[in-house]
Design an enzyme around this catalytic site. Structure first.
Site, mmCIF file in Angstrom:
data_model
loop_
_atom_site.group_PDB
_atom_site.id
_atom_site.type_symbol
_atom_site.label_atom_id
_atom_site.label_comp_id
_atom_site.label_asym_id
_atom_site.label_seq_id
_atom_site.Cartn_x
_atom_site.Cartn_y
_atom_site.Cartn_z
ATOM 1 N N LYS A 3 55.952 88.032 55.942
ATOM 2 C CA LYS A 3 57.172 88.130 55.154
ATOM 3 C C LYS A 3 57.955 89.369 55.586
ATOM 4 O O LYS A 3 57.473 90.499 55.447
ATOM 5 C CB LYS A 3 56.841 88.228 53.658
ATOM 6 C CG LYS A 3 56.139 87.005 53.096
ATOM 7 C CD LYS A 3 57.092 85.835 52.964
ATOM 8 C CE LYS A 3 56.457 84.692 52.179
ATOM 9 N NZ LYS A 3 57.374 83.565 51.973
ATOM 10 N N ASP A 40 58.865 84.745 58.070
ATOM 11 C CA ASP A 40 59.732 84.258 56.993
ATOM 12 C C ASP A 40 60.468 85.456 56.409
ATOM 13 O O ASP A 40 59.847 86.377 55.877
ATOM 14 C CB ASP A 40 58.882 83.574 55.920
ATOM 15 C CG ASP A 40 59.709 83.020 54.770
ATOM 16 O OD1 ASP A 40 60.947 83.087 54.820
ATOM 17 O OD2 ASP A 40 59.098 82.510 53.809
ATOM 18 N N GLU A 91 61.900 81.536 59.635
ATOM 19 C CA GLU A 91 62.182 80.792 58.406
ATOM 20 C C GLU A 91 63.136 81.576 57.513
ATOM 21 O O GLU A 91 62.959 82.768 57.297
ATOM 22 C CB GLU A 91 60.870 80.515 57.666
ATOM 23 C CG GLU A 91 61.044 79.687 56.410
ATOM 24 C CD GLU A 91 59.728 79.459 55.689
ATOM 25 O OE1 GLU A 91 59.769 79.041 54.518
ATOM 26 O OE2 GLU A 91 58.655 79.721 56.286
ATOM 27 N N ASP A 104 64.328 77.166 53.880
ATOM 28 C CA ASP A 104 63.491 76.928 52.706
ATOM 29 C C ASP A 104 64.371 76.957 51.457
ATOM 30 O O ASP A 104 64.718 75.929 50.893
ATOM 31 C CB ASP A 104 62.395 77.987 52.636
ATOM 32 C CG ASP A 104 61.527 77.903 51.390
ATOM 33 O OD1 ASP A 104 61.723 76.969 50.585
ATOM 34 O OD2 ASP A 104 60.656 78.763 51.207
ATOM 35 N N LYS A 132 58.731 72.011 49.578
ATOM 36 C CA LYS A 132 57.799 72.456 48.539
ATOM 37 C C LYS A 132 57.883 71.483 47.365
ATOM 38 O O LYS A 132 58.987 71.127 46.930
ATOM 39 C CB LYS A 132 58.132 73.874 48.081
ATOM 40 C CG LYS A 132 57.940 74.919 49.170
ATOM 41 C CD LYS A 132 58.349 76.305 48.710
ATOM 42 C CE LYS A 132 58.095 77.343 49.801
ATOM 43 N NZ LYS A 132 58.600 78.692 49.431
#
Length: 348
Positions: free
Chosen positions: A159, A188, A214, A239, A261
């Site tokens: 992250k 991400d 991402e 996302d 998701k």
């Protein structure tokens, strides 16, 4: 059919920090749907995005309000139920719980796991990533070593999007890469970069061997994705910018893949639509999660053979998961051969 609702609280082994904050504990919802003495299970977990906050309280209230109407149907009336959930504007995570329970019920009714009903090949399942949240370089290295001791890790997702800036992102990335000597590394940013920082980081990360990036730009900055794609050597996945299949057509020309998701999409039914829509546009597919237990992640694992990338690690990071289902085998989250979702209560 008869429906019950119960809350359960789960705690993370390693608190997770992303560009929007830190999570250490969540309270999720467990729905139990019974018909003809067969019980289907589903889960709703809370999450927050830039323009959507689905809290535990909001999800619980929404489900409690819709349950009396749902109980007038049978699990065989899926089309009517989906119309009801749409017309009442049920939050997506609450919708996911109902949809998950209906699929679980159906699989148990016919005595087959969902992946087998769908004719999927579990040997196609790729390794899941495990997530290293925003941290200091030393803290990130410690977290990597913790994960490597705890599980058979083949892929690491870092992250980035540190509020301090991309200099801190670079330092953390290099620290993780030093500690993770044999693992593939993905990144991400959770929308933590502006366009110029994203261009700079995509080029830098490509040189460092990263395979894709991402959500480099914030939700709401989708008009800049086309420019980023022109200037980025890395494939771009979205996302937070992609919730359902309806979002894909306008994104398809400026991204390379989407992260699906269940909580964001509204369940397995919509997740399947998203896969087919993405493939029709030539996009790649990833399955991800929020603070989901093994119940929701095992549900997602039923569709895992359709994914190019997987990020189904949240249940692995829980110290008190009340459920068990899919197993980790050579870094891959593999559903079992039990009917429906194949989820049971964990041993006390």
């Amino acid at each position: 059919m008869r429906i019950e609702l119960e809350t359960f609280t789960v705690n993370k082994r390693f608190p997770l920090t992303i560009s929007r904050g830190t999570t250490a504990q969540t309270t999720n919802l467990w729905i139990k749907l019974e018909h003809d003495r067969i019980v289907g299970w589903g889960e709703a977990s809370p999450f927050s995005l830039a323009n959507s906050r689905q809290s535990t309280e909001t999800l619980q209230q929404a489900l409690q309000q819709i349950i009396p109407q749902l109980e007038a149907y049978t699990p065989w009336q899926r089309q009517q139920i989906e119309t009801l959930l749409h017309n009442t504007q049920l939050p997506s995570a609450a919708k996911a719980a109902v949809d998950m329970a209906l699929h679980d019920w159906f699989g148990k009714c016919v005595g087959l796991p969902l992946w087998q009903i769908w004719g999927l090949n579990c040997s196609r399942i790729v390794p899941t990533s495990v997530t290293i949240g925003i941290n200091s370089p030393a803290g990130a290295q410690t977290r990597v070593r913790d994960w490597l001791q705890f599980a058979d890790v083949r892929v690491i997702k870092i992250k980035l999007g540190n509020p301090i800036g991309i200099t801190a992102d670079r330092a953390m990335f290099l620290a993780v890469k030093e500690a993770a000597t044999t693992q593939d590394i993905f990144v991400d940013a959770n929308g933590g970069w502006n366009l110029e920082d994203a261009v700079e980081m995509c080029n830098w990360l490509a040189d460092a061997g990263v395979k894709y990036i991402e959500q480099p730009l914030a939700q709401g900055a989708e008009e800049q994705l086309a420019e980023l794609k022109k200037r980025s050597p890395l494939p771009i996945f979205v996302d937070e910018s992609c919730h359902t299949s309806a979002d894909i057509p306008q994104l398809a020309r400026c991204v390379d893949g989407i992260n699906i998701k269940l909580m964001k999409a509204g369940g397995l039914t919509e997740a399947i639509r998203m896969v087919h829509t993405a493939r029709a546009y030539g996009l790649q597919v990833m399955f991800g999660c929020y603070s989901d237990s093994a119940l929701a992640n095992t549900a997602a694992a039923q569709l895992a053979p359709l994914a190019d990338y997987l990020d189904l690690d949240s249940h692995m990071n829980l110290i008190d998961d009340p459920f068990s289902g899919a197993i980790l085998n050579k870094g891959r989250v593999i559903p079992n051969h039990k009917p429906g979702l194949g989820v049971e209560r964990s041993a006390a």
